[in-house]
Scaffold this motif. Structure first.
Motif, PDB file in Angstrom:
ATOM      1  N   PHE A   1      14.015   7.451  -9.159  1.00  0.00           N
ATOM      2  CA  PHE A   1      14.140   8.306  -7.986  1.00  0.00           C
ATOM      3  C   PHE A   1      15.351   9.224  -8.073  1.00  0.00           C
ATOM      4  O   PHE A   1      16.316   8.961  -8.772  1.00  0.00           O
ATOM      5  CB  PHE A   1      14.159   7.479  -6.697  1.00  0.00           C
ATOM      6  CG  PHE A   1      15.512   6.985  -6.290  1.00  0.00           C
ATOM      7  CD1 PHE A   1      16.307   7.748  -5.470  1.00  0.00           C
ATOM      8  CD2 PHE A   1      15.961   5.760  -6.716  1.00  0.00           C
ATOM      9  CE1 PHE A   1      17.547   7.287  -5.085  1.00  0.00           C
ATOM     10  CE2 PHE A   1      17.200   5.302  -6.331  1.00  0.00           C
ATOM     11  CZ  PHE A   1      17.995   6.069  -5.525  1.00  0.00           C
TER      12      PHE A   1
ATOM     13  N   ASP B   1       7.806   2.209   4.614  1.00  0.00           N
ATOM     14  CA  ASP B   1       6.979   3.241   3.973  1.00  0.00           C
ATOM     15  C   ASP B   1       7.157   3.234   2.459  1.00  0.00           C
ATOM     16  O   ASP B   1       6.240   3.546   1.710  1.00  0.00           O
ATOM     17  CB  ASP B   1       7.359   4.627   4.512  1.00  0.00           C
ATOM     18  CG  ASP B   1       7.211   4.714   6.016  1.00  0.00           C
ATOM     19  OD1 ASP B   1       6.120   4.377   6.527  1.00  0.00           O
ATOM     20  OD2 ASP B   1       8.189   5.091   6.692  1.00  0.00           O
ATOM     21  N   THR B   2       8.385   2.896   2.018  1.00  0.00           N
ATOM     22  CA  THR B   2       8.731   2.920   0.596  1.00  0.00           C
ATOM     23  C   THR B   2       9.553   1.687   0.248  1.00  0.00           C
ATOM     24  O   THR B   2      10.416   1.284   1.011  1.00  0.00           O
ATOM     25  CB  THR B   2       9.557   4.184   0.263  1.00  0.00           C
ATOM     26  OG1 THR B   2       8.807   5.343   0.590  1.00  0.00           O
ATOM     27  CG2 THR B   2       9.939   4.230  -1.211  1.00  0.00           C
TER      28      THR B   2
ATOM     29  N   GLU C   1      11.740   8.319   6.466  1.00  0.00           N
ATOM     30  CA  GLU C   1      11.002   7.122   6.055  1.00  0.00           C
ATOM     31  C   GLU C   1      11.740   5.839   6.402  1.00  0.00           C
ATOM     32  O   GLU C   1      12.948   5.830   6.588  1.00  0.00           O
ATOM     33  CB  GLU C   1      10.751   7.144   4.544  1.00  0.00           C
ATOM     34  CG  GLU C   1       9.765   8.189   4.109  1.00  0.00           C
ATOM     35  CD  GLU C   1       9.354   8.031   2.660  1.00  0.00           C
ATOM     36  OE1 GLU C   1       9.785   7.059   1.995  1.00  0.00           O
ATOM     37  OE2 GLU C   1       8.594   8.874   2.180  1.00  0.00           O
TER      38      GLU C   1
ATOM     39  N   ASP D   1       0.801  -1.224   0.000  1.00  0.00           N
ATOM     40  CA  ASP D   1       0.000   0.000   0.000  1.00  0.00           C
ATOM     41  C   ASP D   1       0.837   1.279   0.000  1.00  0.00           C
ATOM     42  O   ASP D   1       0.312   2.362  -0.224  1.00  0.00           O
ATOM     43  CB  ASP D   1      -0.934   0.029   1.219  1.00  0.00           C
ATOM     44  CG  ASP D   1      -2.030  -1.018   1.114  1.00  0.00           C
ATOM     45  OD1 ASP D   1      -2.286  -1.500  -0.010  1.00  0.00           O
ATOM     46  OD2 ASP D   1      -2.619  -1.359   2.159  1.00  0.00           O
ATOM     47  N   GLY D   2       2.123   1.167   0.255  1.00  0.00           N
ATOM     48  CA  GLY D   2       2.991   2.343   0.295  1.00  0.00           C
ATOM     49  C   GLY D   2       3.512   2.714  -1.088  1.00  0.00           C
ATOM     50  O   GLY D   2       3.024   2.246  -2.113  1.00  0.00           O
ATOM     51  N   ARG D   3       4.538   3.539  -1.087  1.00  0.00           N
ATOM     52  CA  ARG D   3       5.135   4.025  -2.330  1.00  0.00           C
ATOM     53  C   ARG D   3       6.154   3.007  -2.852  1.00  0.00           C
ATOM     54  O   ARG D   3       6.971   2.490  -2.100  1.00  0.00           O
ATOM     55  CB  ARG D   3       5.823   5.363  -2.064  1.00  0.00           C
ATOM     56  CG  ARG D   3       6.479   5.975  -3.278  1.00  0.00           C
ATOM     57  CD  ARG D   3       6.910   7.392  -2.997  1.00  0.00           C
ATOM     58  NE  ARG D   3       7.918   7.441  -1.960  1.00  0.00           N
ATOM     59  CZ  ARG D   3       9.069   8.100  -2.053  1.00  0.00           C
ATOM     60  NH1 ARG D   3       9.344   8.802  -3.127  1.00  0.00           N
ATOM     61  NH2 ARG D   3       9.934   8.093  -1.060  1.00  0.00           N
ATOM     62  N   ILE D   4       6.085   2.743  -4.154  1.00  0.00           N
ATOM     63  CA  ILE D   4       7.039   1.869  -4.824  1.00  0.00           C
ATOM     64  C   ILE D   4       7.816   2.714  -5.818  1.00  0.00           C
ATOM     65  O   ILE D   4       7.230   3.441  -6.622  1.00  0.00           O
ATOM     66  CB  ILE D   4       6.341   0.698  -5.542  1.00  0.00           C
ATOM     67  CG1 ILE D   4       5.703  -0.235  -4.513  1.00  0.00           C
ATOM     68  CG2 ILE D   4       7.323  -0.061  -6.426  1.00  0.00           C
ATOM     69  CD1 ILE D   4       4.966  -1.417  -5.105  1.00  0.00           C
ATOM     70  N   VAL D   5       9.137   2.605  -5.740  1.00  0.00           N
ATOM     71  CA  VAL D   5      10.012   3.377  -6.615  1.00  0.00           C
ATOM     72  C   VAL D   5      10.942   2.404  -7.325  1.00  0.00           C
ATOM     73  O   VAL D   5      11.474   1.482  -6.693  1.00  0.00           O
ATOM     74  CB  VAL D   5      10.859   4.384  -5.792  1.00  0.00           C
ATOM     75  CG1 VAL D   5      11.808   5.157  -6.675  1.00  0.00           C
ATOM     76  CG2 VAL D   5       9.967   5.328  -5.005  1.00  0.00           C
TER      77      VAL D   5
ATOM     78  N   GLU E   1      14.125  12.824  -0.604  1.00  0.00           N
ATOM     79  CA  GLU E   1      12.984  12.027  -1.063  1.00  0.00           C
ATOM     80  C   GLU E   1      12.595  10.984  -0.027  1.00  0.00           C
ATOM     81  O   GLU E   1      11.457  10.552   0.025  1.00  0.00           O
ATOM     82  CB  GLU E   1      13.316  11.342  -2.386  1.00  0.00           C
ATOM     83  CG  GLU E   1      12.128  10.605  -2.945  1.00  0.00           C
ATOM     84  CD  GLU E   1      12.320  10.113  -4.355  1.00  0.00           C
ATOM     85  OE1 GLU E   1      11.530   9.243  -4.752  1.00  0.00           O
ATOM     86  OE2 GLU E   1      13.238  10.565  -5.043  1.00  0.00           O
TER      87      GLU E   1
END
Length: 188
Positions: free
Chosen positions: A18, A151-152, A27, A9-13, A23
């Motif tokens: 990136f 978180d990421t 986190e 559900d968090g941010r995928i980079v 950034e």
């Protein structure tokens, strides 16, 4: 696109998308990838993040820039490269369990980096070498049943930083192996 089951559900980079510098401030970050890709990304991310977990999919030999520059490294004998890489690992990583998990098996890539081991030893960084079972809504679940909350997630599927590959044994080049196999079939 990630190749892993489950959903996060968090941010995928993805590593190409990136731009480090604030950034990841504050986190909890997961880096998923080979040792070569993690070596390139970890120092910048660790400088910003409150916690970084490296999920190593493949260990590589890391050699410092000084003794063998990349050009010389490509042409150096496997034994010399392995000797320099082992000495670098032993000198920089005193923890035997961490050193064991960072030591590649059989054939392995070789990357050049000066601060990966030093960064990985920082208290807010850790290495996970258990295979990943799946992505979970709040993080990454490994096959040992532990869910690592983050978180990421940064996918570091980059093999461009592997300078060369070395093996443990004496392997024939692929063409020589094919010719030898063909000769054995004809003589049978």
């Amino acid at each position: 696109m990630t190749g892993l089951p489950g959903a996060f559900d968090g941010r995928i980079v993805h590593h190409r998308e990136f731009h480090p510098r604030r950034e990841f401030t504050g986190e909890r970050v997961a880096i998923i990838g080979s040792g070569a890709a993690a070596a390139r990304l970890l120092p910048g991310i660790a400088a910003e993040a409150v916690r970084v977990t490296v999920f190593q999919t493949e260990a590589v030999w890391i050699v410092p820039r000084a003794p063998l520059p990349p050009v010389a490294l490509r042409h150096a004998p496997d034994r010399l490269v392995r000797l320099v890489a082992r000495a670098n690992l032993r000198w920089q990583v005193r923890d035997s369990w961490l050193r064991y998990r960072l030591t590649p098996d059989d054939d392995a890539g070789v990357a050049v980096h000066d601060s990966y081991y030093r960064t990985l030893r920082q208290p807010h960084c850790r290495l996970v070498s258990w295979p990943i079972a799946r992505l979970a809504p709040l993080g990454v679940r490994t096959v040992d049943g532990i869910e690592h909350r983050v978180d990421t997630i940064v996918f570091a599927d980059d093999s461009h930083h592997v300078v060369r590959t070395i093996g443990r044994g004496h392997h024939l080049p692929a063409t020589a192996a094919r010719v030898g196999a063909a000769d054995r079939k004809e003589s049978a």
